[in-house]
Design an enzyme around this catalytic site. Structure first.
Site, PDB file in Angstrom:
ATOM      1  N   ASP A 148      33.764  -7.231  60.813  1.00  0.00           N
ATOM      2  CA  ASP A 148      33.975  -8.401  60.554  1.00  0.00           C
ATOM      3  C   ASP A 148      33.069  -9.456  61.242  1.00  0.00           C
ATOM      4  O   ASP A 148      32.490 -10.463  60.411  1.00  0.00           O
ATOM      5  CB  ASP A 148      35.510  -8.643  60.413  1.00  0.00           C
ATOM      6  CG  ASP A 148      36.041 -10.328  60.156  1.00  0.00           C
ATOM      7  OD1 ASP A 148      35.371 -11.259  60.511  1.00  0.00           O
ATOM      8  OD2 ASP A 148      36.943 -10.304  59.287  1.00  0.00           O
TER       9      ASP A 148
ATOM     10  N   LEU B 173      36.858 -12.249  57.133  1.00  0.00           N
ATOM     11  CA  LEU B 173      36.298 -11.158  56.243  1.00  0.00           C
ATOM     12  C   LEU B 173      36.912  -9.946  55.802  1.00  0.00           C
ATOM     13  O   LEU B 173      37.030  -9.471  54.684  1.00  0.00           O
ATOM     14  CB  LEU B 173      34.763 -10.954  56.575  1.00  0.00           C
ATOM     15  CG  LEU B 173      33.808 -12.306  56.699  1.00  0.00           C
ATOM     16  CD1 LEU B 173      32.498 -11.847  57.041  1.00  0.00           C
ATOM     17  CD2 LEU B 173      33.748 -13.278  55.661  1.00  0.00           C
ATOM     18  N   ASP B 174      37.732  -9.336  56.827  1.00  0.00           N
ATOM     19  CA  ASP B 174      38.427  -8.342  56.563  1.00  0.00           C
ATOM     20  C   ASP B 174      39.396  -8.663  55.374  1.00  0.00           C
ATOM     21  O   ASP B 174      39.695  -7.743  54.602  1.00  0.00           O
ATOM     22  CB  ASP B 174      39.234  -7.849  57.981  1.00  0.00           C
ATOM     23  CG  ASP B 174      38.264  -6.710  58.747  1.00  0.00           C
ATOM     24  OD1 ASP B 174      37.338  -6.279  58.109  1.00  0.00           O
ATOM     25  OD2 ASP B 174      38.490  -6.619  59.744  1.00  0.00           O
ATOM     26  N   VAL B 175      40.250  -9.646  55.722  1.00  0.00           N
ATOM     27  CA  VAL B 175      41.266 -10.218  54.823  1.00  0.00           C
ATOM     28  C   VAL B 175      40.735 -10.611  53.257  1.00  0.00           C
ATOM     29  O   VAL B 175      41.047 -10.101  52.478  1.00  0.00           O
ATOM     30  CB  VAL B 175      42.045 -11.316  55.359  1.00  0.00           C
ATOM     31  CG1 VAL B 175      43.057 -11.937  54.340  1.00  0.00           C
ATOM     32  CG2 VAL B 175      42.797 -10.894  56.648  1.00  0.00           C
TER      33      VAL B 175
END
Length: 609
Positions: free
Chosen positions: A439, A467-469
């Site tokens: 991320d 960004l992971d989410v």
């Protein structure tokens, strides 16, 4: 049900048109997703007017013959606030970030709430709305008309979803794994270069700092906050570590990273990213194999557009597990592949009833199967499970699936109708010599660290896992698009999504401004909360300048400050500073529940009526 005959359809919404009305901030991002998926706008685009707090998007068949397997119609509504909200106040991006805790989590690095200068809640809502439309169309294509209801999506629920891991931790039985205190990357070199550091190996961490002559006690003290910064959204490093990097030039720092096995990435500007951006969609859909028949769907045992479908998930951390979690909320049975002994992240503090609260936020309701992918016999067992699944989803390291004989071509031999989904870091070939695909490194490399903060502030990637989410949301969207494309063509589909795609989606407006020669970043002070005597308030973006000029707000209670602004016709809401308070927040009217382990659980991001 049997799939239709093979068509020349290349995208899942080819042959569909759409209309969009309502606030452009809500309808516009959804319209862009539909265009990327093949639908054609019937008019010039989202139009203002109608309900100022809701948008309406309708998909329908075009007059042209678009081939078999095309659902007739689907409509979605998008609103700023969900129906259960007892009080108004969430009416735009700024107030959504404030109310749902996004400002609180993003601001942990600085020790005070901070607005994201990118439209994060709205971007997440657009992806979720598109998911709802695809799920409704898919249910119709499968003949499950009872499940093909109209999706309603809400920005405040999307905001709760994106902070769900942090919210779950706030309601756990024990404290955090690491201290919640101000501090964190990026680091600064002697020549002023801002950079991110990444490694998952404590030996590489220690080796990097030893090479730069950092004090040993600071190196030891810094590892734990560094290791858990994904979970805590802050990293209170010893000041000696920042002092160490400021004593060395960028080239020396790069050499120390190369020698130790750690990785460093210079923070790129929006202008740099705009110059190299290829404009690609945030995912790719690639049908494979000959057309044929999709196996009959199992009789639905639970409600939802994906009822009767099976998703096999071999995910780590956030991105793939979140994508599978969303597919499960839509009714699919999710079978999670875990190593022998179970996923070690089940034990990550803080815990509820002995299970990691963060792990529960992404994985509750899934069925687990333990498989050792290093064992040939277990790999065969995994392939057999995939032969009976609709979706195989993973986020292993690049090349790992092919090395194990579990790539799309391998699994297609037994299940040519499989939707094979990979959620990775960088996609394929879009970035030359990319760093590790995590991320914060992707944020650094793509200009997110600059876009997230307004002019006048030092660029810094958010320590909230933006960004992971968002990558997990895009992964679920890509799977739904692949399933719909499979129904239309009878062919299995490989779908690839990435953190890079999430970054480009999030920074798209800033990159557009940069390409036009305008300032990519928002102006100084953008989305800065205002102090009150007992907390913080966040004005709506359109009213921020007038609110900031209102005298005496810092001497008033939060409620009185809000009344003063509303008396002047200005929109604002209280900033949530402690996520534990969301349980009793009247703006969410009891919508946050607790699961069987006692962990806080947010409401589904859509409702289907």
């Amino acid at each position: 049900m049997a799939s239709p005959a093979v068509t020349q359809t290349a995208r899942p919404l080819d042959g569909l048109r759409f209309t969009a009305s309502g606030p452009p901030a809500l309808a516009g991002p959804v319209a862009e997703h539909l265009r990327l998926l093949g639908a054609v706008a019937e008019d010039a685009g989202p139009a203002a007017g109608g309900d100022p707090e809701a948008a309406r998007v309708t998909l329908a068949e075009s007059d042209a013959d678009s081939g078999p397997g095309l659902p007739a119609r689907a409509t979605a509504t998008v609103a700023w606030a969900s129906p259960e909200a007892a009080l108004r106040g969430v009416a735009d991006e700024a107030t959504a970030q404030a109310a749902t805790g996004i400002m609180a989590v993003h601001g942990r690095r600085d020790g005070l709430p901070r607005g994201l200068a990118v439209d994060y809640a709205t971007a997440a809502t657009a992806v979720l709305t598109t998911q709802g439309l695809l799920a409704s169309l898919l249910a119709r294509a499968r003949g499950c008309h009872g499940a093909a209801a109209q999706p309603h999506t809400y920005v405040d629920r999307a905001g709760l979803l994106v902070v769900s891991q942090y919210l779950a931790a706030s309601g756990a039985d024990e404290g955090e794994a690491a201290e919640l205190a101000p501090g964190g990357p990026p680091f600064t070199a002697a020549d002023g270069t801002l950079f991110e550091l990444e490694t998952l190996d404590p030996g590489a961490w220690a080796g990097f700092w030893r090479a730069l002559d950092a004090p040993a006690d600071a190196v030891r003290a810094g590892w734990r906050p560094f290791q858990f910064r994904y979970a805590t959204a802050c990293a209170p490093f010893p000041g000696a570590l920042h002092a160490t990097t400021r004593a060395h030039g960028w080239q020396r720092i790069r050499e120390a990273a190369a020698a130790s096995g750690a990785e460093v990435c210079r923070l790129r500007s929006l202008e740099e990213r705009a110059a190299e951006d290829d404009g690609a969609a945030p995912w790719t859909l690639a049908p494979y194999g000959p057309g044929g028949r999709v196996r009959p769907h199992a009789a639905p045992s639970a409600p939802g557009p994906l009822a009767g479908m099976t998703v096999l998930e071999a995910g780590r951390r956030v991105q793939a597990p979140l994508a599978a979690h969303l597919l499960g909320l839509l009714g699919a049975e999710v079978v999670r592949i875990e190593p022998p002994g179970g996923d070690p992240l089940r034990g990550m503090p803080p815990a509820c009833s002995g299970i990691s609260a963060r792990w529960l936020a992404l994985n509750r309701g899934k069925r687990a199967v333990e498989i050792d992918i290093k064992s040939p016999g277990d790999r065969l067992r995994l392939a057999e499970l995939a032969a009976g699944a609709d979706v195989f989803l993973h986020n292993w390291a690049p090349g790992k699936a092919a090395e194990l004989g579990l790539d799309s071509a391998d699994l297609a031999r037994a299940n040519p109708a499989l939707v094979y989904a990979y959620t990775g870091g960088w996609g394929t070939g879009r970035i030359a010599d990319p760093p590790m695909g995590t991320d914060f490194m992707v944020q650094a490399r793509t200009g997110v660290g600059e876009a997230a903060r307004p002019e006048g502030e030092v660029p810094a990637p958010s320590l909230m896992t933006l960004l992971d989410v968002l990558g997990g949301l895009l992964g679920a969207e890509a799977v739904l698009a692949g399933l719909l494309l499979r129904e239309r063509t009878g062919r299995g589909v490989r779908v690839d999504s990435s953190l890079l795609g999430a970054a480009d989606l999030l920074t798209a407006p800033a990159l557009l401004r940069a390409r036009r020669g305008e300032r990519g970043r928002r102006p100084a002070g953008f989305r800065t909360p205002l102090r009150t005597a007992d907390g913080w308030i966040a004005p709506a973006d359109a009213d921020a300048r007038a609110a900031a000029l209102t005298h005496g707000l810092a001497d008033l209670s939060t409620e009185d400050a809000l009344r003063a602004l509303r008396a002047r016709g200005l929109g604002a809401t209280a900033v949530t500073t402690d996520l534990a308070d969301l349980h009793h927040d009247p703006r969410f009217a009891g919508s946050i529940s607790r699961d069987a382990h006692g962990a806080p659980a947010v409401p589904d991001p859509w409702s289907f009526v």
